[in-house]
Design a protein around this motif. Structure first.
Motif, mmCIF file in Angstrom:
data_model
loop_
_atom_site.group_PDB
_atom_site.id
_atom_site.type_symbol
_atom_site.label_atom_id
_atom_site.label_comp_id
_atom_site.label_asym_id
_atom_site.label_seq_id
_atom_site.Cartn_x
_atom_site.Cartn_y
_atom_site.Cartn_z
ATOM 1 N N ILE A 183 0.833 -1.209 0.000
ATOM 2 C CA ILE A 183 0.000 0.000 0.000
ATOM 3 C C ILE A 183 0.869 1.261 0.000
ATOM 4 O O ILE A 183 0.353 2.371 0.095
ATOM 5 C CB ILE A 183 -0.989 0.007 1.184
ATOM 6 N N ARG A 229 -1.977 4.061 0.330
ATOM 7 C CA ARG A 229 -3.151 3.670 -0.447
ATOM 8 C C ARG A 229 -4.141 2.950 0.461
ATOM 9 O O ARG A 229 -3.766 2.400 1.490
ATOM 10 C CB ARG A 229 -2.725 2.789 -1.612
ATOM 11 N N ASP A 230 -5.387 2.950 0.092
ATOM 12 C CA ASP A 230 -6.428 2.333 0.906
ATOM 13 C C ASP A 230 -6.174 0.856 1.139
ATOM 14 O O ASP A 230 -5.680 0.155 0.263
ATOM 15 C CB ASP A 230 -7.799 2.491 0.244
#
Length: 145
Positions: free
Chosen positions: A30, A143-144
């Motif tokens: 991520i 990032r999610d």
């Protein structure tokens, strides 16, 4: 054909120097960053820490680690036998875990995306890789998950 300048697809496998602790991730990272802060320098015994983060639930680990709270916001896990630093666990983001990229079996599979805490970078370290640089923590979120 692999692209050596890009992060490759999972799985990602790694572990400590003596082999007592092994880990794997089957999901993409991520985020991957190079941290130049003084805490990372001292904790790693190196001029910086290149680390990749993942959803904590995606970590598969065998073997035992010990841990040390290096700051109010981070636990650092290491092999109790050989001392290899393995996991960076943020207290303020309990769903995320980081790994030093150099502990991967193939450290070329994940490419850092930016430099953070360059305000604490050692003077003799030269950054010429074209990646974004941030004086403190990155303003770009992970990032999610």
């Amino acid at each position: 054909m692999s692209q050596p300048d890009k992060t490759r697809e999972p799985p990602y496998d790694g572990g400590c120097l003596c082999g007592a602790v092994r880990y794997s991730f089957s999901v993409p990272t991520i985020g991957a960053r190079i941290c130049h802060c003084r805490t990372c320098q001292k904790a790693m015994g190196a001029p910086f820490l290149a680390q990749a983060s993942f959803p904590k639930t995606s970590l598969n680990v065998t073997g035992e680690t010990a841990r040390f709270r290096s700051s109010a916001r981070l636990w650092r896990h290491f092999c109790g036998i050989c001392g290899t630093r393995l996991f960076i666990e943020p207290v303020d983001a309990p769903n995320r875990i980081g790994i030093p990229i150099a502990t991967l079996d193939d450290p070329e599979v994940i490419r850092p995306e930016r430099h953070i805490w360059v305000s604490e970078k050692l003077d003799w370290v030269r950054i010429d890789d074209g990646l974004p640089q941030h004086p403190k923590a990155s303003p770009v979120p992970y990032r999610d998950i």
